[in-house]
Scaffold this active site. Structure first.
Site, PDB file in Angstrom:
ATOM      1  N   GLY A 210      27.562  10.512  19.530  1.00 12.53           N
ATOM      2  CA  GLY A 210      26.518   9.789  20.365  1.00 12.53           C
ATOM      3  C   GLY A 210      26.964   9.732  21.689  1.00 12.53           C
ATOM      4  N   ILE A 214      33.624   6.414  23.630  1.00 16.49           N
ATOM      5  CA  ILE A 214      34.503   7.015  22.523  1.00 16.49           C
ATOM      6  C   ILE A 214      34.186   8.463  22.153  1.00 16.49           C
ATOM      7  CG2 ILE A 214      34.812   6.741  20.023  1.00 16.49           C
ATOM      8  CD1 ILE A 214      34.488   3.870  20.257  1.00 16.49           C
ATOM      9  N   GLU A 233      22.311  14.944  16.981  1.00 17.57           N
ATOM     10  CA  GLU A 233      21.007  14.403  17.368  1.00 17.57           C
ATOM     11  C   GLU A 233      21.070  14.356  19.008  1.00 17.57           C
ATOM     12  OE1 GLU A 233      21.466   9.532  17.444  1.00 17.57           O
ATOM     13  OE2 GLU A 233      21.339  10.690  15.764  1.00 17.57           O
ATOM     14  N   GLY A 331      20.014   7.384  14.404  1.00 17.16           N
ATOM     15  CA  GLY A 331      20.605   8.512  13.784  1.00 17.16           C
ATOM     16  C   GLY A 331      22.003   8.089  12.898  1.00 17.16           C
TER      17      GLY A 331
END
Length: 613
Positions: A210, A214, A233, A331
């Protein structure tokens, strides 16, 4: 070939009061088009604006437009939308990203219109949805009317991102920049999380990630990997460095080999330039990219997602802080599910161990009141914090609790162990909480490659209780006799617990493990016991028979010597059976000296830790 653009919107012919209108989101919100609707909104009221994450000026969710618009978001982002949801002026609809298109197609959320940001048409009349294909394509296909903002700053992306100008009912032309999101600076906590997550990624793996610190830290530590692939995604600037280094090649992907597969991008202009007319990066609708069975077609699929909190059974809270909805399901579940059924796949939840300046633990005995579970305890294989990797797959509730306490912040571990007794069965002898060995540094896990095989050296901890028991029962009688000087018949769970529950601030216990998926096997254990009366310590080792002669004991011994020296311990002692010649040789290679012993069956050895030798 001359392309004729659709007419300017006559909103009275496109929508009416009470209509449900989709708005393209992420970094590609059609702001000028939204403003055009506002400027021509006389007589309209109660228009439902449906969207995903929307960055930038989400003006339709402002208090001043409450009579005109009602926002309904699948993912809460930005202060304006979040405030509207908190105040009840907007709705949050939780749904898996892979299933949103079904809400449009089956009539659950039928769309009267879709407002999208597209590139100018090419010579054949095709416009690209650019950096935001995600659910935009599904909305375009299902909406009764399509209204577009023709924008030369929208990149033309490969894949299934195109709509023909004939499918557009009305449009405006507006040269408007996509919202840019710079990569946030990586702090020391995030840096350590990234290092640990990178240890779970093998060469040839396919990644999903994402936005945020991190993923950026993780991808930074993957630049020396080989043949990584991307099926994610979303894309961010974090892919640019490993792509430039050659770490990302997509050669080993088993689904869309050779291609990066995604559905939307959020980043800087550098990212938008990268995806523009790039045939190696393909954009598809979320219903395709996020479909778990498609995700699982990638062997060695690594899904890296975050959380707001994780309880001691492994339940993941990701969209709410108590009763306050903060983000969305997105997602996460799609990719956790897909990775869990992928051959060699690994679903990973990565998060800092604390919040609010280390005053709140994100590893909790139970989820906060009002919070909801996004990812169930049965889906999560790994939880990673700056204190290590908790492996949960196939673990009992007790084992999960101990694994998660181990990666919690040290100042919360004792309280977590105390709290877990009130809710889950943890035996009375499970008295000590996990401690770290400070002398090992911030990263307590050290990767070892021994004769072509990958192992890890780390502190022994209470979660190793069952593993140490299995290790004991793997030994031959001869190994047990040489190690213990007698032939012990039993290693009870209670005794095993006592051996792995080490106060690592005084004594030290290390192990070398092999990790295959979520299966962890101990192959060697080394420890020293501190004797404060004369500032000395006593060292001992045992190695699995199949690994003897490969240098594991020497590696453990050298590490323990280093720890003992840093603690200012004066001497390290060892007591070995005289017939255990291989072990004596290991100590002597480390410069231990034999001392006189009155018992010829035992050899006493000493290493002066204060010597410069």
């Amino acid at each position: 070939m001359s392309i004729t653009l659709p007419p300017s919107p006559d909103w009275s012919k496109l929508i009416k009061s009470g209509s449900r209108v989709f708005v393209g989101g992420n970094a590609s919100v059609p702001y000028a088009l939204v403003q055009h609707l506002i400027d021509h909104s006389a007589g309209f009221s109660d228009i439902e604006m449906v969207h995903m994450l929307t960055l930038g000026d989400t003006r339709w969710a402002k208090e001043e437009y409450r009579a005109l618009f009602k926002a309904n978001t699948f993912f809460i982002g930005g202060p304006v939308v979040r405030k509207a949801v908190d105040e009840g002026r907007a709705d949050y609809t939780p749904v898996f990203l892979s299933e949103i298109s079904g809400l449009f197609s089956d009539g659950t959320l039928s769309l009267d219109a879709a407002m999208v940001n597209v590139s100018p048409p090419d010579e054949f009349g095709y416009c690209s949805l650019g950096a935001s294909v995600d659910i935009c394509m599904s909305a375009v296909r299902q909406a009764k009317k399509v209204i577009a903002q023709i924008n030369p700053q929208v990149p033309r992306t490969a894949g299934h991102s195109y709509i023909h100008v004939s499918e557009i009912h009305a449009c405006i032309e507006a040269d408007e920049s996509l919202i840019e999101v710079e990569t946030p600076p990586i702090d020391s906590v995030t840096e350590r999380i990234g290092q640990y997550v990178s240890m779970l990624v093998e060469d040839g793996a396919t990644l999903q990630f994402g936005i945020g610190k991190i993923p950026s830290a993780t991808l930074k530590y993957l630049c020396n990997h080989k043949d990584l692939g991307i099926h994610s995604e979303m894309l961010t600037d974090a892919i640019i460095e490993p792509l430039s280094s050659g770490a990302i090649t997509n050669k080993k992907k088993t689904f869309h080999p050779g291609k990066i597969v995604t559905s939307f991008g959020i980043g800087s202009r550098k990212l938008y330039d990268l995806i523009d007319a790039n045939p190696h990066i393909e954009f598809y609708p979320s219903s395709y990219v996020n479909k778990p069975t498609n995700i699982a077609k990638n062997d060695n699929m690594i899904a890296i997602n975050s959380a707001l909190e994780v309880d001691l059974t492994g339940q993941v809270v990701a969209d709410s802080l108590g009763y306050d909805f903060y983000s969305g399901i997105g997602g996460q579940v799609d990719f956790v599910s897909g990775a869990s059924i992928s051959k060699g796949g690994k679903p990973i939840i990565a998060l800092p161990s604390t919040a609010k300046n280390e005053t709140v633990s994100r590893i909790t005995p139970c989820i906060s009141e009002g919070a909801g579970v996004v990812t169930s305890r049965g889906n999560v294989h790994y939880v990673v914090t700056e204190y290590g990797i908790a492996s949960l797959k196939g673990k009992s509730i007790r084992e999960r609790a101990l694994e998660l306490i181990r990666v919690a912040h040290p100042k919360f571990r004792a309280k977590l162990l105390e709290d877990v007794r009130q809710n889950y069965w943890v035996p009375h002898y499970q008295a000590k909480y996990p401690t770290d060995i400070p002398e090992l540094g911030a990263i307590q896990l050290k990767k070892l490659v021994i004769q072509g095989e990958t192992f890890y050296m780390r502190p022994l901890n209470p979660a190793d209780e069952r593993r140490l028991q299995e290790f004991f029962y793997s030994h031959t009688k001869e190994t047990l006799r040489l190690r213990y000087n007698y032939d012990p018949k039993q290693m009870s769970r209670e005794k095993s617990c006592n051996l792995v529950s080490v106060d690592q601030s005084s004594d030290a216990a290390l192990c070398i493990v092999r990790q295959e998926g979520s299966r962890i096997t101990i192959h060697a254990v080394g420890r020293f016991y501190y004797n404060p009366s004369d500032n000395s310590c006593e060292a001992a080792f045992v190695t699995r028979e199949t690994q003897q002669g490969k240098g594991m004991a020497s590696r453990l011994l050298n590490q323990l010597i280093d720890v003992a020296k840093k603690r200012g311990i004066a001497r390290m002692m060892a007591y070995v059976r005289a017939d255990n010649k291989p072990m004596i040789a290991i100590f002597e290679q480390a410069n231990f000296k034999r001392l006189h012993s009155s018992d010829p069956s035992d050899v006493e050895l000493e290493l002066n830790l204060e010597s410069d030798e």
